[in-house]
Design a protein around this motif. Structure first.
Motif, mmCIF file in Angstrom:
data_model
loop_
_atom_site.group_PDB
_atom_site.id
_atom_site.type_symbol
_atom_site.label_atom_id
_atom_site.label_comp_id
_atom_site.label_asym_id
_atom_site.label_seq_id
_atom_site.Cartn_x
_atom_site.Cartn_y
_atom_site.Cartn_z
ATOM 1 N N SER A 93 3.836 3.671 -4.411
ATOM 2 C CA SER A 93 2.802 3.578 -3.380
ATOM 3 C C SER A 93 1.885 2.374 -3.569
ATOM 4 N N GLY A 94 1.557 2.050 -4.815
ATOM 5 C CA GLY A 94 0.684 0.907 -5.058
ATOM 6 C C GLY A 94 1.270 -0.395 -4.523
ATOM 7 N N VAL A 95 2.585 -0.534 -4.630
ATOM 8 C CA VAL A 95 3.261 -1.742 -4.144
ATOM 9 C C VAL A 95 3.365 -1.722 -2.626
ATOM 10 N N THR A 96 3.778 -0.589 -2.069
ATOM 11 C CA THR A 96 3.911 -0.528 -0.601
ATOM 12 C C THR A 96 2.563 -0.661 0.088
ATOM 13 N N ASP A 97 1.516 -0.145 -0.542
ATOM 14 C CA ASP A 97 0.175 -0.317 0.024
ATOM 15 C C ASP A 97 -0.220 -1.796 0.024
ATOM 16 N N LYS A 98 0.138 -2.504 -1.044
ATOM 17 C CA LYS A 98 -0.168 -3.931 -1.133
ATOM 18 C C LYS A 98 0.596 -4.710 -0.056
ATOM 19 N N ILE A 99 1.864 -4.379 0.135
ATOM 20 C CA ILE A 99 2.675 -5.027 1.172
ATOM 21 C C ILE A 99 2.039 -4.816 2.539
ATOM 22 N N TYR A 100 1.610 -3.589 2.791
ATOM 23 C CA TYR A 100 0.996 -3.260 4.086
ATOM 24 C C TYR A 100 -0.300 -4.046 4.313
ATOM 25 N N GLU A 101 -1.137 -4.112 3.281
ATOM 26 C CA GLU A 101 -2.396 -4.856 3.413
ATOM 27 C C GLU A 101 -2.138 -6.331 3.695
ATOM 28 N N ILE A 102 -1.145 -6.889 3.029
ATOM 29 C CA ILE A 102 -0.794 -8.300 3.272
ATOM 30 C C ILE A 102 -0.313 -8.475 4.708
ATOM 31 N N SER A 103 0.528 -7.536 5.164
ATOM 32 C CA SER A 103 1.108 -7.657 6.512
ATOM 33 C C SER A 103 0.044 -7.631 7.606
ATOM 34 N N LYS A 104 -1.064 -6.933 7.364
ATOM 35 C CA LYS A 104 -2.101 -6.797 8.394
ATOM 36 C C LYS A 104 -2.940 -8.058 8.567
ATOM 37 N N SER A 105 -2.901 -8.944 7.563
ATOM 38 C CA SER A 105 -3.751 -10.145 7.633
ATOM 39 C C SER A 105 -2.936 -11.436 7.530
ATOM 40 N N LEU A 106 -1.630 -11.321 7.629
ATOM 41 C CA LEU A 106 -0.761 -12.485 7.473
ATOM 42 C C LEU A 106 -1.004 -13.506 8.598
ATOM 43 N N THR A 107 -1.133 -14.763 8.226
ATOM 44 C CA THR A 107 -1.340 -15.812 9.233
ATOM 45 C C THR A 107 -0.190 -16.805 9.282
ATOM 46 N N SER A 108 0.684 -16.785 8.259
ATOM 47 C CA SER A 108 1.814 -17.707 8.244
ATOM 48 C C SER A 108 2.892 -17.185 7.308
ATOM 49 N N PHE A 109 4.094 -17.726 7.469
ATOM 50 C CA PHE A 109 5.170 -17.430 6.533
ATOM 51 C C PHE A 109 5.867 -18.738 6.169
ATOM 52 N N LYS A 110 6.460 -18.762 4.972
ATOM 53 C CA LYS A 110 7.162 -19.951 4.485
ATOM 54 C C LYS A 110 8.656 -19.786 4.735
ATOM 55 N N ASP B 289 0.746 12.429 -11.238
ATOM 56 C CA ASP B 289 1.840 11.896 -12.039
ATOM 57 C C ASP B 289 1.502 12.039 -13.525
ATOM 58 N N PRO B 290 2.370 12.707 -14.295
ATOM 59 C CA PRO B 290 2.052 12.922 -15.713
ATOM 60 C C PRO B 290 2.115 11.649 -16.547
ATOM 61 N N ILE B 291 2.690 10.588 -15.976
ATOM 62 C CA ILE B 291 2.821 9.344 -16.741
ATOM 63 C C ILE B 291 1.647 8.407 -16.472
ATOM 64 N N ASP B 292 1.429 8.053 -15.193
ATOM 65 C CA ASP B 292 0.357 7.087 -14.903
ATOM 66 C C ASP B 292 -0.897 7.734 -14.308
ATOM 67 N N LYS B 293 -0.850 9.054 -14.139
ATOM 68 C CA LYS B 293 -2.003 9.847 -13.688
ATOM 69 C C LYS B 293 -2.424 9.571 -12.243
ATOM 70 N N THR B 294 -1.613 8.850 -11.491
ATOM 71 C CA THR B 294 -1.929 8.657 -10.078
ATOM 72 C C THR B 294 -1.804 9.988 -9.333
ATOM 73 N N VAL B 295 -2.621 10.155 -8.296
ATOM 74 C CA VAL B 295 -2.652 11.409 -7.545
ATOM 75 C C VAL B 295 -2.103 11.176 -6.134
ATOM 76 N N THR B 296 -1.209 12.042 -5.715
ATOM 77 C CA THR B 296 -0.641 11.992 -4.365
ATOM 78 C C THR B 296 -0.968 13.309 -3.681
ATOM 79 N N GLU B 297 -1.637 13.231 -2.538
ATOM 80 C CA GLU B 297 -2.109 14.436 -1.873
ATOM 81 C C GLU B 297 -1.427 14.658 -0.524
ATOM 82 N N LYS B 298 -1.624 15.853 0.010
ATOM 83 C CA LYS B 298 -1.129 16.222 1.349
ATOM 84 C C LYS B 298 0.363 15.950 1.496
ATOM 85 N N GLN B 299 1.129 16.561 0.587
ATOM 86 C CA GLN B 299 2.575 16.330 0.550
ATOM 87 C C GLN B 299 3.382 17.476 1.149
ATOM 88 N N GLY B 300 2.729 18.385 1.795
ATOM 89 C CA GLY B 300 3.446 19.486 2.438
ATOM 90 C C GLY B 300 2.682 20.783 2.281
#
Length: 559
Positions: free
Chosen positions: A140-157, A474-485
């Motif tokens: 989720s940390g990576v996909t959230d970063k991708i999403y944030e970048i996509s919302k403010s992208l002004t150019s691509f190489k 998550d027992p490894i990195d302690k990240t919390v994921t909510e509202k999963q069903g």
């Protein structure tokens, strides 16, 4: 050839779901720079120092628009400093094969062009998914970063003049803007087949098949698994050529839905019902899902399939050579695996839906086998679910036990009891109606209107012990994921679960899960699942008000 920077307008709808960004194919094709923007967002999410000169794996399930997307990835990757691309011949690679290649080549990750089990074609679905360096879906940390970048992208190489022929195997190196850029086009199947030969005893399976004239049907549903099935089943295991069916990957999957379930793989089920073949398996578009069918059409619930592989893991050489450290399942998956873990005294974990949640546990050495009720099963040999691996695991068990598929399952029930399970899918439901259902159920949680209440369906009573919206730490990195069903757990251990799926491309998909345990002494142990679960299904439909809210009197698919 030179690279250039192209101005673009950002989109606000490029948030990756459970397994990447999935939209109608026309969205990727007709919205100006839509595909380019998302590819750039993926690459921009990788730190500059790690991206420069890195290796990236690229491939997909062969669906319509895939080749166009591969060409764009090549042009954009070189402009962003990627040093090497490893691409499957003609762009074709299964999702499990890509996970293996990422790990084998220590790649920074992989871009997978697939919408998995969704239909393909110009008027169907397309998808782009990013897997990270461990070979698994981006967390989720990576996909959230991708999403944030996509919302403010002004150019691509991009390097617009770079055109690479990726239909023929070979390595090509280009010098662009003073830096070397290599494209390795490889066999789509070779590395994966080599991995399978190191996991399973192909000679033992082959001898078993030949000794009893064991007949099989491997149905690839015109998805990516076709070439893998032909190579492994027909060539390596010596099965007859007609054992691999629908094995030519097609851009539109033959106009059908490449989803291995009783509805969309009905042709395989009907053929198995004739009693000619001993073992049948169907795969989805990108090769990470599987459905097992026994002789006379005996259906193996994916929850039971996972539990059986766990209980018989010593039939698989890989698990003899490598310690079985533990098991895990997704939350909606039945509790059948839990009972095996308890009996074998091995660690067990329950995680939210999405294969990425298994990755941390595998990387930390906590589990070696895991799965989901959505026909996904896998182990720590890679970081994806793996349809062919699951089929070969079953063949290993059959070769070792000398039992039929049905006998293996019924013996398992007689040993552990049976978690009778079903899933109702309501696809492309109006999003407002789907959200209303979840809001009503959430209100029942907050107001505790069902706690301790006895509910009746088909003359049978169930008392509500717990109702909540599943939360995972998550027992490894302690990240919390909510509202999963939303879970309704009854005093006898039975469960009803409601989720909105994150794998659709339009509207909403409501998933309703029902799980009920039957002890091994119960006379109804081998009754039809629909008969056993009828009371709970009635209760679930009454609680959720799905027919009233959606106007649907029956689900699209019943598993």
């Amino acid at each position: 050839m030179e690279c250039k920077e192209v101005s673009t307008t950002a989109f606000d709808d490029q948030k990756p779901g459970t397994s990447g960004l999935r939209k109608g194919t026309q969205v990727f094709m007709t919205k100006q720079n839509y595909t380019e923007n998302f590819i750039q967002s993926i690459l921009s999410s990788i730190e500059d120092t790690k991206r420069k000169g890195c290796t990236l794996i690229v491939g997909g399930d062969g669906r319509f628009y895939m080749k166009t997307a591969v060409s764009l990835i090549i042009k954009i990757a070189v402009a962003n400093g990627v040093g090497k691309l490893i691409i499957g011949q003609s762009g074709v690679l299964s999702t499990p094969a890509i996970s293996n290649l990422i790990r084998k080549h220590s790649a920074i990750g992989g871009i997978i062009l697939t919408a998995s089990h969704n239909p393909g074609g110009p008027n169907a679905d397309f998808g782009i998914k990013f897997n990270t360096s461990n070979g698994g879906p981006a967390p989720s940390g990576v996909t959230d970063k991708i999403y944030e970048i996509s919302k403010s992208l002004t150019s691509f190489k991009i390097c617009p003049d770079l055109c690479v022929n990726f239909d023929s195997i070979g390595s090509r190196t280009y010098t662009i803007d003073g830096a070397d850029f290599t494209v390795d086009v490889i066999s789509s199947v070779q590395d994966y087949v080599e991995m399978m030969t190191n996991i399973f005893d192909f000679n033992a399976i082959k001898s078993y098949i030949q000794d009893i004239n064991f007949k099989m049907l491997f149905d690839s549903l015109h998805g990516v698994v076709g070439p893998y099935a032909t190579k492994i089943v027909c060539e390596e295991l010596g099965a007859t050529p007609d054992s691999a069916i629908h094995s030519t990957p097609l851009e539109d999957f033959g106009g059908k839905h490449p989803d291995p379930n009783l509805t969309y793989a009905a042709e395989l089920v009907d053929e198995m019902k004739k009693g000619v073949h001993d073992f049948g398996v169907a795969f989805d578009g990108d090769g990470d899902r599987n459905m097992i069918i026994g002789k006379n059409g005996f259906f193996v619930s994916p929850c039971d399939s996972l539990a059986v592989i766990a209980a018989n893991h010593k039939s698989i050489p890989y698990f003899v050579a490598n310690q079985m450290t533990g098991f895990a399942r997704s939350m909606p998956t039945s509790g059948a695996l839990d009972r095996v873990a308890e009996e074998l005294k091995l660690p067990f974990f329950e995680v939210p839906t999405g294969w990425k949640f298994f990755g941390n546990l595998m990387d930390a050495g906590k589990i070696a086998l895991c799965g989901e009720e959505s026909f996904g099963t896998g182990s720590n040999h890679i970081r994806e679910k793996d349809g062919m691996w699951a089929a070969l695991a079953w063949l290993s068990i059959l070769a070792d036990t000398k039992l039929s598929v049905q006998e293996v399952i019924t013996n398992h029930w007689k040993t552990y009891g049976r978690n009778c399970f079903t899933r109702y899918d309501y696809e492309q439901v109006d999003s407002v109606a789907a959200n209303s259902m979840m809001e009503n159920l959430t209100k029942a949680i907050n107001e505790k209107t069902l706690f301790g209440k006895t509910l009746t369906g088909a003359g049978k009573n169930y008392t509500v012990k717990l109702m909540d919206n599943y939360r995972y730490e998550d027992p490894i990195d302690k990240t919390v994921t909510e509202k999963q069903g939303i879970r309704i757990i009854f005093a006898d251990g039975s469960r009803i679960i409601f989720r909105l799926s994150g794998t659709g491309s339009s509207g909403a998909t409501i998933r309703m899960y029902v799980d009920s345990y039957i002890s091994k002494e119960d006379p109804s142990l081998e009754f039809a699942a629909a008969q056993i679960l009828k009371p709970l299904v009635e209760i679930a439909l009454e609680i959720s008000q799905i027919p009233q809210l959606t106007g649907r009197n029956s689900p699209t698919v019943i598993t």
